[in-house]
Design a protein around this motif. Structure first.
Motif, mmCIF file in Angstrom:
data_model
loop_
_atom_site.group_PDB
_atom_site.id
_atom_site.type_symbol
_atom_site.label_atom_id
_atom_site.label_comp_id
_atom_site.label_asym_id
_atom_site.label_seq_id
_atom_site.Cartn_x
_atom_site.Cartn_y
_atom_site.Cartn_z
ATOM 1 N N LEU A 143 -123.690 -45.539 -67.921
ATOM 2 C CA LEU A 143 -122.878 -46.603 -67.328
ATOM 3 C C LEU A 143 -123.746 -47.501 -66.447
ATOM 4 O O LEU A 143 -124.692 -47.045 -65.812
ATOM 5 N N ASP A 144 -123.394 -48.779 -66.391
ATOM 6 C CA ASP A 144 -124.091 -49.740 -65.538
ATOM 7 C C ASP A 144 -123.777 -49.423 -64.082
ATOM 8 O O ASP A 144 -122.610 -49.452 -63.676
ATOM 9 N N PRO A 145 -124.783 -49.108 -63.256
ATOM 10 C CA PRO A 145 -124.490 -48.764 -61.854
ATOM 11 C C PRO A 145 -123.822 -49.893 -61.088
ATOM 12 O O PRO A 145 -123.016 -49.640 -60.188
ATOM 13 N N VAL A 146 -124.145 -51.145 -61.413
ATOM 14 C CA VAL A 146 -123.539 -52.279 -60.705
ATOM 15 C C VAL A 146 -122.036 -52.320 -60.955
ATOM 16 O O VAL A 146 -121.239 -52.555 -60.034
ATOM 17 N N LYS A 147 -121.627 -52.080 -62.186
ATOM 18 C CA LYS A 147 -120.208 -52.111 -62.521
ATOM 19 C C LYS A 147 -119.486 -50.817 -62.135
ATOM 20 O O LYS A 147 -118.255 -50.802 -62.019
ATOM 21 N N THR A 148 -120.250 -49.750 -61.946
ATOM 22 C CA THR A 148 -119.642 -48.444 -61.673
ATOM 23 C C THR A 148 -119.530 -48.142 -60.188
ATOM 24 O O THR A 148 -118.599 -47.469 -59.750
ATOM 25 N N ARG A 192 -102.036 -50.613 -65.163
ATOM 26 C CA ARG A 192 -101.830 -50.914 -66.584
ATOM 27 C C ARG A 192 -102.256 -49.750 -67.475
ATOM 28 O O ARG A 192 -101.648 -49.492 -68.516
ATOM 29 N N ALA A 193 -103.305 -49.030 -67.048
ATOM 30 C CA ALA A 193 -103.803 -47.922 -67.855
ATOM 31 C C ALA A 193 -102.931 -46.672 -67.755
ATOM 32 O O ALA A 193 -102.812 -45.919 -68.721
ATOM 33 N N LEU A 308 -112.727 -42.484 -67.086
ATOM 34 C CA LEU A 308 -112.021 -43.685 -67.551
ATOM 35 C C LEU A 308 -113.000 -44.824 -67.802
ATOM 36 O O LEU A 308 -112.841 -45.600 -68.752
ATOM 37 N N ALA A 309 -114.023 -44.930 -66.953
ATOM 38 C CA ALA A 309 -115.026 -45.977 -67.154
ATOM 39 C C ALA A 309 -115.763 -45.776 -68.475
ATOM 40 O O ALA A 309 -116.056 -46.742 -69.194
ATOM 41 N N HIS A 310 -116.059 -44.521 -68.819
ATOM 42 C CA HIS A 310 -116.710 -44.243 -70.100
ATOM 43 C C HIS A 310 -115.816 -44.625 -71.274
ATOM 44 O O HIS A 310 -116.313 -44.934 -72.361
ATOM 45 N N GLN A 311 -114.494 -44.618 -71.052
ATOM 46 C CA GLN A 311 -113.560 -45.005 -72.104
ATOM 47 C C GLN A 311 -113.377 -46.520 -72.191
ATOM 48 O O GLN A 311 -112.647 -47.014 -73.045
ATOM 49 N N GLY A 312 -114.031 -47.265 -71.297
ATOM 50 C CA GLY A 312 -113.948 -48.718 -71.330
ATOM 51 C C GLY A 312 -112.686 -49.288 -70.723
ATOM 52 O O GLY A 312 -112.300 -50.415 -71.040
ATOM 53 N N VAL A 313 -112.055 -48.527 -69.807
ATOM 54 C CA VAL A 313 -110.785 -48.967 -69.216
ATOM 55 C C VAL A 313 -110.969 -50.156 -68.283
ATOM 56 O O VAL A 313 -110.117 -51.038 -68.212
#
Length: 348
Positions: A143-148, A192-193, A308-313
Protein backbone atom coordinates in the motif's frame (compact mmCIF):
# COMPACT_ATOMS: atom_id res chain seq x y z
CA UNK A 1 17.93 14.31 11.49
CA UNK A 2 15.19 16.79 10.65
CA UNK A 3 12.01 17.01 12.70
CA UNK A 4 9.01 19.30 13.03
CA UNK A 5 8.67 20.49 16.61
CA UNK A 6 6.44 22.67 18.74
CA UNK A 7 9.00 24.46 20.89
CA UNK A 8 7.39 27.45 22.62
CA UNK A 9 3.87 28.00 23.94
CA UNK A 10 1.92 29.96 21.35
CA UNK A 11 4.68 29.65 18.76
CA UNK A 12 4.54 28.16 15.28
CA UNK A 13 5.96 24.69 14.59
CA UNK A 14 9.59 24.68 13.45
CA UNK A 15 11.74 22.42 11.30
CA UNK A 16 14.85 21.67 13.36
CA UNK A 17 17.85 19.34 13.45
CA UNK A 18 17.83 16.84 16.33
CA UNK A 19 19.72 13.65 17.15
CA UNK A 20 18.56 10.46 15.47
CA UNK A 21 16.94 8.24 18.12
CA UNK A 22 18.11 4.76 19.11
CA UNK A 23 15.55 2.08 20.00
CA UNK A 24 15.67 0.83 23.56
CA UNK A 25 14.65 -2.59 24.89
CA UNK A 26 11.51 -3.83 23.15
CA UNK A 27 11.33 -0.78 20.88
CA UNK A 28 11.39 -0.38 17.10
CA UNK A 29 13.04 2.31 14.98
CA UNK A 30 11.20 3.41 11.83
CA UNK A 31 12.42 5.42 8.89
CA UNK A 32 9.35 7.58 8.41
CA UNK A 33 7.83 7.40 4.93
CA UNK A 34 4.74 9.55 5.60
CA UNK A 35 3.23 11.53 8.47
CA UNK A 36 -0.23 13.06 8.67
CA UNK A 37 -1.10 16.51 9.96
CA UNK A 38 -4.24 16.76 12.11
CA UNK A 39 -6.53 19.37 13.67
CA UNK A 40 -5.63 17.85 17.04
CA UNK A 41 -2.12 19.25 16.57
CA UNK A 42 -3.58 22.70 16.00
CA UNK A 43 -5.75 22.28 19.11
CA UNK A 44 -2.70 21.34 21.21
CA UNK A 45 -0.60 24.22 19.89
CA UNK A 46 -3.34 26.70 20.78
CA UNK A 47 -3.65 25.62 24.41
CA UNK A 48 -2.64 28.23 27.00
CA UNK A 49 0.40 27.44 29.13
CA UNK A 50 -1.68 26.40 32.15
CA UNK A 51 -3.50 23.74 30.08
CA UNK A 52 -0.56 22.46 28.03
CA UNK A 53 0.71 19.09 29.34
CA UNK A 54 2.57 17.53 26.40
CA UNK A 55 6.12 18.69 27.12
CA UNK A 56 8.50 20.91 25.13
CA UNK A 57 10.01 20.58 22.67
CA UNK A 58 7.39 18.24 21.17
CA UNK A 59 8.06 16.43 17.90
CA UNK A 60 4.65 16.50 16.25
CA UNK A 61 2.79 13.87 14.25
CA UNK A 62 0.45 11.18 15.60
CA UNK A 63 -0.23 9.66 12.17
CA UNK A 64 2.87 7.75 11.10
CA UNK A 65 3.95 5.29 8.42
CA UNK A 66 7.45 3.95 7.98
CA UNK A 67 9.88 1.16 7.25
CA UNK A 68 11.38 -0.86 10.09
CA UNK A 69 15.15 -0.21 10.14
CA UNK A 70 16.26 -1.38 13.60
CA UNK A 71 14.96 -3.49 16.48
CA UNK A 72 15.84 -2.74 20.08
CA UNK A 73 16.99 -5.56 22.40
CA UNK A 74 14.19 -8.10 22.86
CA UNK A 75 11.86 -6.60 20.24
CA UNK A 76 10.07 -9.40 18.38
CA UNK A 77 7.18 -9.84 15.97
CA UNK A 78 8.29 -7.56 13.13
CA UNK A 79 11.16 -7.81 10.67
CA UNK A 80 13.56 -5.15 9.45
CA UNK A 81 12.40 -3.84 6.07
CA UNK A 82 8.66 -4.22 6.81
CA UNK A 83 6.42 -1.32 5.71
CA UNK A 84 4.04 -0.40 8.52
CA UNK A 85 1.68 2.17 9.94
CA UNK A 86 1.71 3.12 13.62
CA UNK A 87 -1.20 2.56 15.99
CA UNK A 88 -1.10 5.82 17.93
CA UNK A 89 -3.02 5.58 21.24
CA UNK A 90 -0.48 3.58 23.24
CA UNK A 91 -1.57 1.94 26.48
CA UNK A 92 -0.04 -0.24 29.18
CA UNK A 93 -0.75 -3.39 27.18
CA UNK A 94 -1.87 -5.50 30.16
CA UNK A 95 -5.07 -4.00 31.64
CA UNK A 96 -8.53 -5.35 30.80
CA UNK A 97 -9.08 -2.79 28.02
CA UNK A 98 -5.61 -3.14 26.48
CA UNK A 99 -6.09 -6.92 26.49
CA UNK A 100 -9.03 -6.31 24.12
CA UNK A 101 -6.91 -4.09 21.87
CA UNK A 102 -8.66 -0.98 23.22
CA UNK A 103 -5.47 0.83 24.18
CA UNK A 104 -7.18 4.09 23.26
CA UNK A 105 -9.11 3.72 26.52
CA UNK A 106 -6.28 2.44 28.74
CA UNK A 107 -7.07 3.67 32.27
CA UNK A 108 -3.42 3.53 33.38
CA UNK A 109 -1.56 5.22 30.52
CA UNK A 110 -1.41 8.68 32.07
CA UNK A 111 -0.28 7.50 35.51
CA UNK A 112 2.42 5.35 33.89
CA UNK A 113 3.63 8.25 31.72
CA UNK A 114 2.60 6.57 28.45
CA UNK A 115 1.66 9.06 25.75
CA UNK A 116 0.85 8.81 22.03
CA UNK A 117 3.49 9.82 19.51
CA UNK A 118 3.13 13.49 18.71
CA UNK A 119 0.95 13.99 21.78
CA UNK A 120 3.54 13.59 24.49
CA UNK A 121 5.98 11.09 23.00
CA UNK A 122 8.16 12.07 20.00
CA UNK A 123 6.01 11.86 16.90
CA UNK A 124 6.20 10.93 13.24
CA UNK A 125 7.05 14.34 11.79
CA UNK A 126 10.71 13.40 11.66
CA UNK A 127 13.02 11.37 9.47
CA UNK A 128 13.09 8.59 12.09
CA UNK A 129 10.86 7.72 15.04
CA UNK A 130 10.88 5.20 17.86
CA UNK A 131 7.79 3.07 18.43
CA UNK A 132 7.49 1.67 21.93
CA UNK A 133 6.39 -1.86 20.95
CA UNK A 134 5.98 -4.01 17.83
CA UNK A 135 2.33 -4.51 18.80
CA UNK A 136 1.73 -0.91 17.78
CA UNK A 137 2.75 -1.60 14.18
CA UNK A 138 0.43 -2.81 11.41
CA UNK A 139 2.09 -4.08 8.21
CA UNK A 140 0.71 -2.48 5.04
CA UNK A 141 2.49 -4.50 2.37
CA UNK A 142 2.50 -2.69 -0.97
CA UNK A 143 0.00 0.00 0.00
CA UNK A 144 1.08 3.59 -0.66
CA UNK A 145 2.14 5.02 2.73
CA UNK A 146 0.95 8.52 1.76
CA UNK A 147 -2.57 7.27 1.07
CA UNK A 148 -2.55 4.83 4.00
CA UNK A 149 -1.16 6.93 6.85
CA UNK A 150 -4.40 8.96 7.28
CA UNK A 151 -6.18 5.73 8.18
CA UNK A 152 -4.33 5.67 11.51
CA UNK A 153 -6.46 8.53 12.86
CA UNK A 154 -8.53 10.23 10.17
CA UNK A 155 -9.83 6.79 9.23
CA UNK A 156 -9.66 4.96 12.55
CA UNK A 157 -11.60 7.51 14.59
CA UNK A 158 -14.68 7.63 12.31
CA UNK A 159 -14.49 3.87 11.72
CA UNK A 160 -14.71 3.27 15.47
CA UNK A 161 -17.55 5.79 15.80
CA UNK A 162 -19.52 4.29 12.93
CA UNK A 163 -19.07 0.64 13.96
CA UNK A 164 -20.74 1.19 17.32
CA UNK A 165 -23.85 2.54 15.55
CA UNK A 166 -24.15 0.09 12.65
CA UNK A 167 -27.17 -1.58 14.24
CA UNK A 168 -29.15 1.62 13.72
CA UNK A 169 -28.15 2.05 10.07
CA UNK A 170 -30.71 -0.20 8.45
CA UNK A 171 -32.45 0.20 5.09
CA UNK A 172 -34.22 3.57 5.02
CA UNK A 173 -31.91 5.11 7.63
CA UNK A 174 -29.83 8.26 7.29
CA UNK A 175 -26.41 9.35 8.52
CA UNK A 176 -25.32 12.99 8.67
CA UNK A 177 -21.63 13.89 8.40
CA UNK A 178 -20.79 17.42 9.56
CA UNK A 179 -17.38 18.50 8.26
CA UNK A 180 -16.00 16.76 5.19
CA UNK A 181 -12.26 17.32 5.62
CA UNK A 182 -9.65 14.74 6.60
CA UNK A 183 -11.93 12.66 8.86
CA UNK A 184 -15.27 13.50 7.30
CA UNK A 185 -14.43 12.47 3.74
CA UNK A 186 -13.27 9.09 5.04
CA UNK A 187 -16.37 8.74 7.22
CA UNK A 188 -18.54 9.10 4.13
CA UNK A 189 -16.68 6.26 2.44
CA UNK A 190 -16.85 4.05 5.54
CA UNK A 191 -20.60 4.62 5.78
CA UNK A 192 -21.07 3.73 2.12
CA UNK A 193 -18.96 0.58 2.49
CA UNK A 194 -20.53 -0.72 5.70
CA UNK A 195 -24.17 0.41 5.64
CA UNK A 196 -27.20 1.09 3.44
CA UNK A 197 -27.73 4.50 5.07
CA UNK A 198 -28.45 7.62 3.06
CA UNK A 199 -25.41 9.83 3.68
CA UNK A 200 -25.92 13.59 3.96
CA UNK A 201 -22.79 15.73 4.21
CA UNK A 202 -22.52 19.28 5.59
CA UNK A 203 -19.71 21.79 5.18
CA UNK A 204 -19.19 25.50 4.70
CA UNK A 205 -17.62 25.70 1.23
CA UNK A 206 -18.52 24.46 -2.24
CA UNK A 207 -15.11 22.79 -2.55
CA UNK A 208 -15.66 20.70 0.57
CA UNK A 209 -19.17 19.78 -0.55
CA UNK A 210 -17.82 18.80 -3.97
CA UNK A 211 -15.33 16.49 -2.25
CA UNK A 212 -18.16 14.95 -0.23
CA UNK A 213 -20.08 14.23 -3.41
CA UNK A 214 -16.99 12.81 -5.11
CA UNK A 215 -16.42 10.27 -2.32
CA UNK A 216 -20.02 9.09 -2.14
CA UNK A 217 -22.36 11.40 -0.22
CA UNK A 218 -25.94 11.06 -1.48
CA UNK A 219 -26.78 14.67 -0.60
CA UNK A 220 -24.82 17.76 0.44
CA UNK A 221 -26.07 20.70 2.50
CA UNK A 222 -24.41 24.01 3.27
CA UNK A 223 -23.54 24.10 6.97
CA UNK A 224 -25.20 27.35 8.00
CA UNK A 225 -28.04 28.52 10.23
CA UNK A 226 -30.57 26.77 7.99
CA UNK A 227 -28.73 23.46 7.80
CA UNK A 228 -30.88 21.52 10.27
CA UNK A 229 -34.11 22.54 8.56
CA UNK A 230 -32.66 21.67 5.16
CA UNK A 231 -31.55 18.23 6.32
CA UNK A 232 -34.96 17.47 7.78
CA UNK A 233 -36.54 18.68 4.55
CA UNK A 234 -34.47 16.16 2.63
CA UNK A 235 -35.62 13.44 5.05
CA UNK A 236 -39.29 14.30 4.84
CA UNK A 237 -39.38 15.90 8.27
CA UNK A 238 -37.58 13.12 10.08
CA UNK A 239 -34.11 13.15 11.57
CA UNK A 240 -31.04 10.96 11.08
CA UNK A 241 -30.21 7.76 12.94
CA UNK A 242 -26.53 8.70 13.18
CA UNK A 243 -24.99 12.17 13.27
CA UNK A 244 -21.21 12.57 13.18
CA UNK A 245 -19.82 16.02 14.02
CA UNK A 246 -16.20 16.30 12.90
CA UNK A 247 -16.01 20.00 13.78
CA UNK A 248 -17.09 20.17 17.42
CA UNK A 249 -17.90 23.89 17.49
CA UNK A 250 -21.06 25.08 19.21
CA UNK A 251 -22.95 25.81 15.96
CA UNK A 252 -22.21 22.36 14.53
CA UNK A 253 -23.07 20.59 17.79
CA UNK A 254 -26.37 22.49 17.83
CA UNK A 255 -27.02 21.37 14.25
CA UNK A 256 -26.13 17.78 15.14
CA UNK A 257 -28.64 17.74 17.99
CA UNK A 258 -31.29 19.37 15.82
CA UNK A 259 -31.09 16.72 13.08
CA UNK A 260 -30.94 13.69 15.40
CA UNK A 261 -33.98 11.41 15.25
CA UNK A 262 -35.60 9.45 18.08
CA UNK A 263 -33.31 6.62 19.27
CA UNK A 264 -30.40 8.02 17.29
CA UNK A 265 -26.70 8.37 18.06
CA UNK A 266 -24.96 11.75 18.03
CA UNK A 267 -21.19 11.37 18.01
CA UNK A 268 -19.05 14.46 18.57
CA UNK A 269 -15.60 13.80 17.15
CA UNK A 270 -14.21 17.28 16.46
CA UNK A 271 -12.64 19.50 19.09
CA UNK A 272 -12.02 23.24 19.21
CA UNK A 273 -10.25 25.57 21.64
CA UNK A 274 -13.54 27.36 22.31
CA UNK A 275 -15.63 25.38 24.81
CA UNK A 276 -18.72 23.77 23.28
CA UNK A 277 -21.26 21.25 24.55
CA UNK A 278 -24.45 19.45 23.57
CA UNK A 279 -27.62 20.48 25.39
CA UNK A 280 -29.12 17.28 26.78
CA UNK A 281 -32.35 16.84 28.71
CA UNK A 282 -36.12 16.84 28.35
CA UNK A 283 -37.31 19.05 25.49
CA UNK A 284 -33.69 19.64 24.38
CA UNK A 285 -33.18 16.53 22.25
CA UNK A 286 -35.08 13.77 20.53
CA UNK A 287 -36.18 11.02 22.90
CA UNK A 288 -33.50 8.38 23.52
CA UNK A 289 -30.96 10.18 21.38
CA UNK A 290 -27.57 9.21 22.77
CA UNK A 291 -24.63 11.62 22.73
CA UNK A 292 -21.07 10.33 22.89
CA UNK A 293 -17.48 11.50 22.47
CA UNK A 294 -15.10 8.80 21.16
CA UNK A 295 -11.31 8.78 21.24
CA UNK A 296 -9.45 7.13 18.36
CA UNK A 297 -10.15 3.36 17.96
CA UNK A 298 -8.80 -0.08 18.81
CA UNK A 299 -5.77 -1.90 17.38
CA UNK A 300 -8.00 -4.52 15.76
CA UNK A 301 -10.02 -1.77 14.07
CA UNK A 302 -6.87 -0.36 12.50
CA UNK A 303 -6.05 -3.81 11.15
CA UNK A 304 -9.57 -3.98 9.70
CA UNK A 305 -9.08 -0.59 8.02
CA UNK A 306 -5.83 -1.71 6.43
CA UNK A 307 -7.65 -4.81 5.16
CA UNK A 308 -10.33 -2.56 3.63
CA UNK A 309 -7.60 -0.46 2.02
CA UNK A 310 -6.18 -3.60 0.39
CA UNK A 311 -9.66 -4.21 -1.03
CA UNK A 312 -9.62 -0.77 -2.67
CA UNK A 313 -12.44 0.67 -0.54
CA UNK A 314 -10.88 4.07 0.07
CA UNK A 315 -10.23 7.07 -2.13
CA UNK A 316 -8.06 8.99 0.34
CA UNK A 317 -7.64 12.61 -0.73
CA UNK A 318 -4.28 13.99 0.37
CA UNK A 319 -2.09 17.01 -0.20
CA UNK A 320 1.61 16.15 0.05
CA UNK A 321 4.24 18.42 1.63
CA UNK A 322 8.00 18.26 2.03
CA UNK A 323 9.37 18.44 5.55
CA UNK A 324 10.47 22.04 4.99
CA UNK A 325 6.90 22.98 4.10
CA UNK A 326 5.26 21.43 7.18
CA UNK A 327 4.83 24.79 8.97
CA UNK A 328 2.99 26.12 5.89
CA UNK A 329 0.78 23.02 5.93
CA UNK A 330 -0.19 23.81 9.53
CA UNK A 331 -1.03 27.37 8.48
CA UNK A 332 -3.35 26.04 5.78
CA UNK A 333 -4.87 23.59 8.24
CA UNK A 334 -5.73 26.45 10.60
CA UNK A 335 -7.10 28.51 7.70
CA UNK A 336 -9.30 25.63 6.51
CA UNK A 337 -7.89 25.64 2.98
CA UNK A 338 -6.71 22.01 2.84
CA UNK A 339 -8.57 19.43 0.78
CA UNK A 340 -8.59 16.05 2.49
CA UNK A 341 -5.55 15.22 4.64
CA UNK A 342 -2.16 16.93 4.67
CA UNK A 343 0.70 14.40 4.57
CA UNK A 344 4.38 15.20 5.06
CA UNK A 345 6.90 13.02 3.21
CA UNK A 346 10.35 13.36 4.85
CA UNK A 347 12.20 12.13 1.75
CA UNK A 348 10.97 15.09 -0.34
Amino acid sequence: MRAVQYRTIGGAPEVVEIERPTPGPGQVLLEVTAAGICHSDDFVMNLPAEQYTYGLPLTLGHEGAGRVVELGPGAEGVEVGTNVVVYGPWGCGVCHLCAQGKENYCPRAAELGIYPPGLGAPGALAEFMVVDSPRHLVPIGDLDPVKTVPLTDAGLTPYHAIKRSLGKLRAGSAAVVIGTGGLGHLAIQILRALSPARVIALDVTDDKLALATAVGAHDVVLSDAGAAANVRRLLGGRGAQLVLDFVGAQPTIDTAMAVADVESDVTIVGITNTPAAAQVGFFRQAYEASVTVPYWGSRSELIELVDLAHQGVFDVHTETFAMADAPAAYERLAAGTLTGRAVVVPSL
